[in-house]
Design an enzyme around this catalytic site. Sequence first.
Site, PDB file in Angstrom:
ATOM      1  CG  ASP A 183      -2.032   0.989   1.154  1.00  0.00           C
ATOM      2  OD1 ASP A 183      -1.909   1.974   0.403  1.00  0.00           O
ATOM      3  OD2 ASP A 183      -3.046   0.805   1.847  1.00  0.00           O
ATOM      4  CG  ASP A 184      -0.012   4.810  -0.114  1.00  0.00           C
ATOM      5  OD1 ASP A 184      -0.822   4.404  -0.960  1.00  0.00           O
ATOM      6  OD2 ASP A 184      -0.290   5.675   0.732  1.00  0.00           O
ATOM      7  CB  CYS A 214      -6.530   3.172  -1.400  1.00  0.00           C
ATOM      8  SG  CYS A 214      -5.018   3.698  -0.573  1.00  0.00           S
ATOM      9  NE  ARG A 217      -6.267  -0.878  -1.675  1.00  0.00           N
ATOM     10  CZ  ARG A 217      -5.258  -1.470  -1.033  1.00  0.00           C
ATOM     11  NH1 ARG A 217      -5.318  -2.764  -0.771  1.00  0.00           N
ATOM     12  NH2 ARG A 217      -4.192  -0.788  -0.667  1.00  0.00           N
ATOM     13  CE  LYS A 230      -6.332   0.453   2.103  1.00  0.00           C
ATOM     14  NZ  LYS A 230      -5.464   1.595   1.791  1.00  0.00           N
ATOM     15  CG  HIS A 254      -9.776   1.152   1.253  1.00  0.00           C
ATOM     16  ND1 HIS A 254      -8.732   2.025   1.109  1.00  0.00           N
ATOM     17  CD2 HIS A 254     -10.840   1.900   1.649  1.00  0.00           C
ATOM     18  CE1 HIS A 254      -9.113   3.248   1.416  1.00  0.00           C
ATOM     19  NE2 HIS A 254     -10.388   3.196   1.754  1.00  0.00           N
ATOM     20  CB  SER A 259      -6.602   3.618   4.783  1.00  0.00           C
ATOM     21  OG  SER A 259      -6.647   3.427   3.390  1.00  0.00           O
ATOM     22  CG  HIS A 276      -1.849   4.016   3.786  1.00  0.00           C
ATOM     23  ND1 HIS A 276      -2.261   4.744   4.880  1.00  0.00           N
ATOM     24  CD2 HIS A 276      -2.608   4.446   2.741  1.00  0.00           C
ATOM     25  CE1 HIS A 276      -3.236   5.572   4.512  1.00  0.00           C
ATOM     26  NE2 HIS A 276      -3.457   5.409   3.210  1.00  0.00           N
ATOM     27  CG  ASP A 319      -2.267   0.888  -3.122  1.00  0.00           C
ATOM     28  OD1 ASP A 319      -1.082   1.259  -3.046  1.00  0.00           O
ATOM     29  OD2 ASP A 319      -3.148   1.302  -2.338  1.00  0.00           O
ATOM     30  CG  ASN A 320      -1.706   4.308  -4.651  1.00  0.00           C
ATOM     31  OD1 ASN A 320      -2.839   3.977  -4.292  1.00  0.00           O
ATOM     32  ND2 ASN A 320      -0.782   4.727  -3.791  1.00  0.00           N
ATOM     33  CE  LYS A 348      -2.578   7.632  -1.229  1.00  0.00           C
ATOM     34  NZ  LYS A 348      -2.587   7.178   0.163  1.00  0.00           N
TER      35      LYS A 348
END
Length: 454
Positions: free
Chosen positions: A41-42, A81, A85, A134, A136, A159, A226, A278-279, A304
Amino acid sequence: MNHNIPFYKAGAVFFFLLLTATAFAQPNGEQRPNVIFIYADDLGYGDLSCYGADSIHTPHLDELAAKGVRYTDFYSTSPICSPSRAGLLTGQYPIRNGIGPVFFPWSKGGLDTATFTMAELFKAQGYATACIGKWHLGHQPQYHPSQHGFDYFFGLRYSNDMDWPRPWKPNYKPKQLLALYRDTTIIDQPVHQPTLTQRYTAEAIQFVAKHQEEPFFLYWPHTFPHEPLFVSAEFEGTSKYGLYGDVVQELDNSVGELLKALEDFGLSDNTIIVFSSDNGARQVPQRWGNKEACGSNAPLRGRKQTTFEGGIRVPAIAYGKGYFEGGEVVTMPGIMCDWLPTFAAITGYTLPREIKLNGTDLLKLKPTTERDFFFYRIDQLNAIRSGPWKLKLANPDRARGEPMPHEEDLLFNLVQDPGEQRNLADRYPDRVAGLKARMAAFEASIAPLPPLQK
């Protein structure tokens, strides 16, 4: 076959054996591979050693890349996010399912249960399925992972910064503290985040152990890096890149533990592992008191929340014997929508015609294949990559959450200028017009769009 069995009974036996065999075997008679998809994540493009990081040590992911495939130009479907996904799990641009904004604890929406997902593909092929980490994609009961093809869920519904006491808001009182779930049962609230990566890892290995005699699909969307950042005591202070580096190194160690477990169970040669993000990284100092380090998208521009390369181009590593191997570095662009049709082809699943995917089987693409990729900021189509060219439309509106506004259209040749430093829009107006026409044609092709889920 026993030739003494009457013909009609022999046919029934044969049909039963065929169903049993096809549930677990490829058309060539081999057992279908297990699939593990690990989603950070991130995590920034430049945060792994094999992508250029010199202060963060990621030996296990480096090893995976060295024996598998490392992609240089792989894209998320969104710089934030929830839609990223959705793009991965559905094989479609998230806007087609009304997924644009990020879901918050007060959100009422989520991914429609009528939408076909990657987990449902695997379940149809006889796989055990789990989501650990996660989610989300909607925290209301009707959007739970179990409604989207997952047999088991362990993790957070959104998150780790949502409903979290914020130090810059001294009087902030969350309506509900962050909760860790096992399926629908809360097992930790508030969540002790320093041990989250360890707990996810233990759950993942336990799932593999439980299903080692049958094919399984494990979707493992990590909470970190994240913000707010947390790390176990074992990894605190171990990197040269502050707390952020410690967190990434613990994620790498988690991959190492998984690889060892697969080897111990004798599953290494029959398991496909994909690792991505994810990004892009936030790439600004952490708000939770850590000013010394943050994620890196080097050598890309942006971060991001933007459709510059730093927001949407992500690290992507895949390994699977017979599928992704040889230490190959692939420069051909790909996108998260590609994984669903790729796994369908690998497992022998025939996708229904009514499912309109935006991805392509990665194993069938040729190095010379040129494709168009489209990127949204919330609900606005903002950028296109076509071959080596990238057009990013003028986006001057900070009120819509654009952290890096610009007044003019931007055109880049990403092969010559991956850092998006030289705007070629004035030099090639015909190309700009042509790319805008492709964007308009794409939007027309997916209309009408469903309302945004919020």
